[in-house]
Design a protein around this motif. Structure first.
Motif, mmCIF file in Angstrom:
data_model
loop_
_atom_site.group_PDB
_atom_site.id
_atom_site.type_symbol
_atom_site.label_atom_id
_atom_site.label_comp_id
_atom_site.label_asym_id
_atom_site.label_seq_id
_atom_site.Cartn_x
_atom_site.Cartn_y
_atom_site.Cartn_z
ATOM 1 N N ALA A 26 -44.360 18.576 -24.958
ATOM 2 C CA ALA A 26 -45.694 18.768 -24.406
ATOM 3 C C ALA A 26 -46.700 18.080 -25.325
ATOM 4 O O ALA A 26 -46.530 18.045 -26.543
ATOM 5 N N GLY A 27 -47.740 17.538 -24.731
ATOM 6 C CA GLY A 27 -48.766 16.857 -25.512
ATOM 7 C C GLY A 27 -49.757 17.820 -26.133
ATOM 8 O O GLY A 27 -49.886 18.968 -25.708
ATOM 9 N N PRO A 28 -50.510 17.364 -27.131
ATOM 10 C CA PRO A 28 -51.425 18.226 -27.862
ATOM 11 C C PRO A 28 -52.735 18.538 -27.139
ATOM 12 O O PRO A 28 -53.392 19.527 -27.459
ATOM 13 N N VAL A 29 -53.131 17.734 -26.158
ATOM 14 C CA VAL A 29 -54.420 17.929 -25.500
ATOM 15 C C VAL A 29 -54.239 18.578 -24.126
ATOM 16 O O VAL A 29 -54.950 19.518 -23.780
ATOM 17 N N THR A 46 -50.557 1.999 -34.047
ATOM 18 C CA THR A 46 -51.653 2.314 -33.130
ATOM 19 C C THR A 46 -52.900 2.532 -33.977
ATOM 20 O O THR A 46 -52.972 3.513 -34.723
ATOM 21 N N PRO A 47 -53.872 1.607 -33.901
ATOM 22 C CA PRO A 47 -55.086 1.774 -34.707
ATOM 23 C C PRO A 47 -55.788 3.093 -34.395
ATOM 24 O O PRO A 47 -55.982 3.445 -33.233
ATOM 25 N N LYS A 48 -56.136 3.810 -35.426
ATOM 26 C CA LYS A 48 -56.769 5.117 -35.270
ATOM 27 C C LYS A 48 -58.285 5.054 -35.433
ATOM 28 O O LYS A 48 -58.979 6.031 -35.180
ATOM 29 N N MET A 80 -50.404 11.093 -25.777
ATOM 30 C CA MET A 80 -49.681 10.267 -26.750
ATOM 31 C C MET A 80 -50.625 9.642 -27.772
ATOM 32 O O MET A 80 -50.256 9.495 -28.943
ATOM 33 N N MET A 81 -51.842 9.307 -27.368
ATOM 34 C CA MET A 81 -52.773 8.715 -28.321
ATOM 35 C C MET A 81 -53.197 9.735 -29.381
ATOM 36 O O MET A 81 -53.228 9.417 -30.575
ATOM 37 N N VAL A 86 -54.868 9.243 -33.081
ATOM 38 C CA VAL A 86 -56.172 8.744 -32.646
ATOM 39 C C VAL A 86 -57.051 9.963 -32.335
ATOM 40 O O VAL A 86 -56.660 10.818 -31.538
ATOM 41 N N PRO A 87 -58.226 10.068 -32.954
ATOM 42 C CA PRO A 87 -59.102 11.206 -32.660
ATOM 43 C C PRO A 87 -59.492 11.218 -31.175
ATOM 44 O O PRO A 87 -59.799 10.170 -30.595
ATOM 45 N N LYS A 88 -59.469 12.390 -30.575
ATOM 46 C CA LYS A 88 -59.783 12.524 -29.145
ATOM 47 C C LYS A 88 -61.151 11.925 -28.821
ATOM 48 O O LYS A 88 -61.348 11.367 -27.743
ATOM 49 N N GLU A 89 -62.075 12.006 -29.772
ATOM 50 C CA GLU A 89 -63.426 11.469 -29.553
ATOM 51 C C GLU A 89 -63.420 9.955 -29.350
ATOM 52 O O GLU A 89 -64.377 9.387 -28.852
#
Length: 179
Positions: A26-29, A46-48, A80-81, A86-89
């Protein structure tokens, strides 16, 4: 490769919750939708520290009463991001619905009257809106299908057309995902 992707898609569709799919979690968001590969070690970083502005074009309607794999791709992308650090923002996600997919963003009363089934995408759309995704529906397609603004699920916005919505998103720096 294409057949392997179809086989994986079919497996994910019938396998049940993300935790029950071998190699996926399961994904985090959006944990209820968009399972992601577990223990993946990509060779490409993946650039963050950059913003991602990604739009999705959704034209194919879901099988009546079922969840659309195309729509779930948005949840998978967000999950996945963020899982990759990668910050959700920094994620800006949008979807433009048109054609047969127009009814997939309609409330159950409209959907049931037209598809003789409950809208299997309602909870997914709600989760995407809650996660910050922008959801647009083509006004031209909506008119063709008899969908009005009041028929739309909460958070779905009526655009003049899919073409207009994509142009507006492109002007805001969005890139249309080819999947």
């Amino acid at each position: 490769m294409k057949h392997a992707l179809y086989a994986l898609t079919a497996l994910l569709a019938i396998a049940g919750p993300a935790s029950a799919i071998e190699g996926f979690k399961a994904g985090p968001v959006i944990p209820d939708f968009g399972p992601i590969a577990d223990n993946l070690k990509p060779d490409v970083a993946t650039p963050k520290d950059q913003d991602y502005r990604v739009s999705f074009d959704i034209a194919d309607g879901a099988t009546p009463g079922e969840k659309s794999r195309q729509i779930e791709t948005l949840a998978r992308f967000i999950n996945m991001m963020v899982d990759a650090g990668v910050p959700k923002e920094r994620l800006h996600v949008a979807a433009v619905f048109h054609g047969g997919a127009t009814v997939d963003v309609a409330k159950d009363d409209y959907y049931t009257a037209n598809k003789q089934a409950a809208n299997g995408n309602a909870a997914l759309i709600a989760a995407l809106v809650e996660a910050g995704a922008e959801i647009y529906v083509c006004g031209q397609s909506a008119t063709r299908y008899g969908v009005t603004n009041t028929d739309l699920l909460p958070g779905v916005k009526m655009a003049l057309s899919a073409i207009t919505a994509h142009a507006m998103l492109a002007n805001q720096g969005f890139r249309t995902n080819p999947f």
